[in-house]
Design an enzyme around this catalytic site. Structure first.
Site, PDB file in Angstrom:
ATOM      1  N   GLY A 187      -4.673 156.740 -40.200  1.00 15.24           N
ATOM      2  CA  GLY A 187      -3.568 157.359 -40.686  1.00 15.24           C
ATOM      3  C   GLY A 187      -3.358 156.033 -42.197  1.00 15.24           C
TER       4      GLY A 187
ATOM      5  CB  CYS B 153       9.109 150.645 -44.308  1.00 18.79           C
ATOM      6  SG  CYS B 153       9.786 152.398 -43.851  1.00 18.79           S
TER       7      CYS B 153
ATOM      8  CE  LYS C 286      13.641 154.782 -36.840  1.00 21.91           C
ATOM      9  NZ  LYS C 286      12.782 155.376 -37.637  1.00 21.91           N
TER      10      LYS C 286
ATOM     11  CG  HIS D 124      10.807 152.452 -48.893  1.00 24.67           C
ATOM     12  ND1 HIS D 124      10.427 153.922 -49.275  1.00 24.67           N
ATOM     13  CD2 HIS D 124      10.841 152.259 -47.451  1.00 24.67           C
ATOM     14  CE1 HIS D 124       9.641 153.945 -47.890  1.00 24.67           C
ATOM     15  NE2 HIS D 124      10.393 153.538 -47.100  1.00 24.67           N
TER      16      HIS D 124
END
Lengths: 352, 352
Positions: free
Chosen positions: B14, B130, B223, B256
């Site tokens: 991945g 993340c 989260k 991000h």
């Protein structure tokens, strides 16, 4: 007999100017004649108003002879130079630039929010900054019903806020990126035209809109703070509502997004109360149905006059605090439509 | 003689898995053998580790015989199924999925922030989400020096957070948009794979990451709130620091961005104090020079292990309150590097 108005559009060939023409076509203002004005460079271009072909003329002080309404979006320097000339000749001007926004005797107006301020005009009405307009649209119904104490906003602003050339730059960069080419040499305008360095926006984020000032804030952030206070409270420095902002340019062509955190005075307010207030406010559309994944998205807001609001939810750790997500077409409600709408209100309120 | 470790990478093919291989190549861990594991669909694929070609094997419980360290990024269901099998066979697992993050006896670790928690492991260490990792990297030095009271974060999250297929989807949509084609039929994954509706991300914004829950918050926002508390305070429900989040997917492939508003206990702290604390923290890079238009940008963070922080400035209307802008490579510090780094710390701290 209904009075008919001669309307001049200053900056008629730009991303906002062309949309002002469209919005004026669809407006309730009885229009007699339209004059399209721009710089010498754009003079001679042909554009249509209600099917009729018009030739863009170079702006001179005499361009405003006989004009009743000026809609202006040609940049701050052009507005500063020509709008006083237009006022001298009897016109009322709605200016989409930042030139006059902070003048104490110039109303700064989002019609649904503070149309009463139009009554105090002296020939010039300022249209607020695009990112400010959609935020006050979403928050004014909350302020009226529950009182506002604090606003913390993070923006996700579209390239078109920096004009047609920035839109073209984004498309060129995106294609070059997809073709595996370097984007840096495409970057000539963003983050902001007048500044020293230019960075690619495609597939990137630029946390600078307008110039960065010694305070640490960008001028765009400064505008959101002080324009919000002037529109909602009539005083650009009012301490009544505390406002802070982070403005970020995102690789989206049209429609700004905003993540807005706010606290209200009446701590009994629920998220449902906030939703009801937002939905009932003219010009707003509540898109808040999380079970069906309904929330505002830029691609759905393009070409619409409304402000779209969703993701309204409480901050469970702070009473009277909420998050929301706001999207609007920055070229329409954020610019062209709010300008034409101000002119409509001037006509309806007999202030012209 | 230095102990050498047999390492298995679960989910090796991945977007994160391939980067785990690279990060392990560059790590200080003395590696004896590497085993690449994936689903039956990916078994047989060839990938290189330090120049040596390895064949990806289908994961079975027996795959973990003789393995010392498991690095896992194959999805929550796969982790839940296989990591207990690996632990049973004597391996220590660092898991990049959300499967075990909220288990009370599973440390949730960003090594620079809370490596001490590794000492309490029972075979599984969880890697945080993340968007949480880069935020706690930026804020932990502030918490240590000045105390933290409240965090309000709005994220600008890259497509790769949803995996390689989401990255491919973004590129396909972007090309179709530039070619004037409809993007809707390209949308099969975003906003989130398991949900009912899919929307285009290219040239758009999606204020949904992971599923939307009855609370009004997305699971990604949940989260960020609870992982931050567990990492910084050791208790996912601690009221000591109040946290709220709005998570938005943006059309960026990798890295991000985060607009973070925070308040500190020690109100004498200045923006310069915050900058100094951030810059001195291992793993952070301060990019904050507004005179020279220096601030963190996703395209500059790609491929880097560090967390980049800038635009630090006070909220002039609230004492002890600040805004900052944080960017990190979500596939490295947000995933593959933080996972390998946790394994490095386990080795250095003799916890394996």
């Amino acid at each position: 007999m209904t009075k008919e108005y001669n309307v001049a559009i200053l900056g008629a060939t730009g991303a906002v100017g062309t949309r002002m023409i469209e919005q004026l076509e669809q407006s309730t203002i009885p229009v007699k004649n339209v004059k399209l004005l721009a710089s010498a460079r754009s003079a001679g271009k042909k554009l249509k108003f209600k099917g009729e072909e018009l030739t863009v003329e170079e702006t001179t002080p005499e361009s405003f002879d006989g004009i009743d309404i000026v809609l202006s979006s040609a940049g701050g320097a052009v507005s500063k130079k020509f709008l006083p000339e237009a006022v001298k000749r009897g016109a009322v001007c709605v200016d989409n630039t930042s030139a006059f926004r902070m003048e104490p005797d110039v109303p700064l107006v989002v019609p649904e929010v503070n149309s009463e301020a139009l009554k105090n005009h002296h020939g010039i009405i300022a249209n607020p900054n695009c990112s400010t307009i959609q935020m006050v649209m979403a928050l004014e119904p909350v302020r009226r019903k529950f009182g506002l104490k604090q606003i913390i906003v993070s923006t996700y602003q579209a390239a078109s806020g920096a004009g047609q050339a920035a839109l073209d730059e984004l498309a060129k960069e995106a294609q070059d990126y997809l073709d595996g080419k370097d984007m840096q040499e495409d970057a000539h305008i963003l983050p902001t035209k007048g500044d020293k360095k230019h960075y690619p926006l495609a597939f990137n984020l630029l946390p600078q809109i307008d110039v960065l000032e010694d305070s640490g804030y960008s001028h765009e952030e400064w505008k959101m703070i002080h324009e919000t206070k002037k529109i909602m409270l009539g005083d650009m420095n009012s301490p009544e509502i505390k406002v802070t902002a982070t403005c970020v340019r995102v690789p989206v062509p049209i429609s700004h997004g905003e993540s807005v955190y706010f606290t209200v005075k009446d701590e009994s307010a629920t998220a449902q109360d906030i939703m009801d207030a937002v939905a009932a406010f003219p010009g707003n559309v509540l898109e808040d149905d999380i079970k069906n994944q309904i929330y505002p998205q830029p691609i759905n807001a393009v070409g619409k006059r409304e402000t779209f609001v969703g993701r309204i939810r409480p901050d469970y750790e702070n009473k009277g605090a909420f998050n929301m997500w706001v999207v609007a077409d920055n070229l329409l409600k954020g610019a062209a439509w709010n300008t034409v709408e101000n002119a409509e209100y001037l006509v309806k309120m007999n202030l012209i």
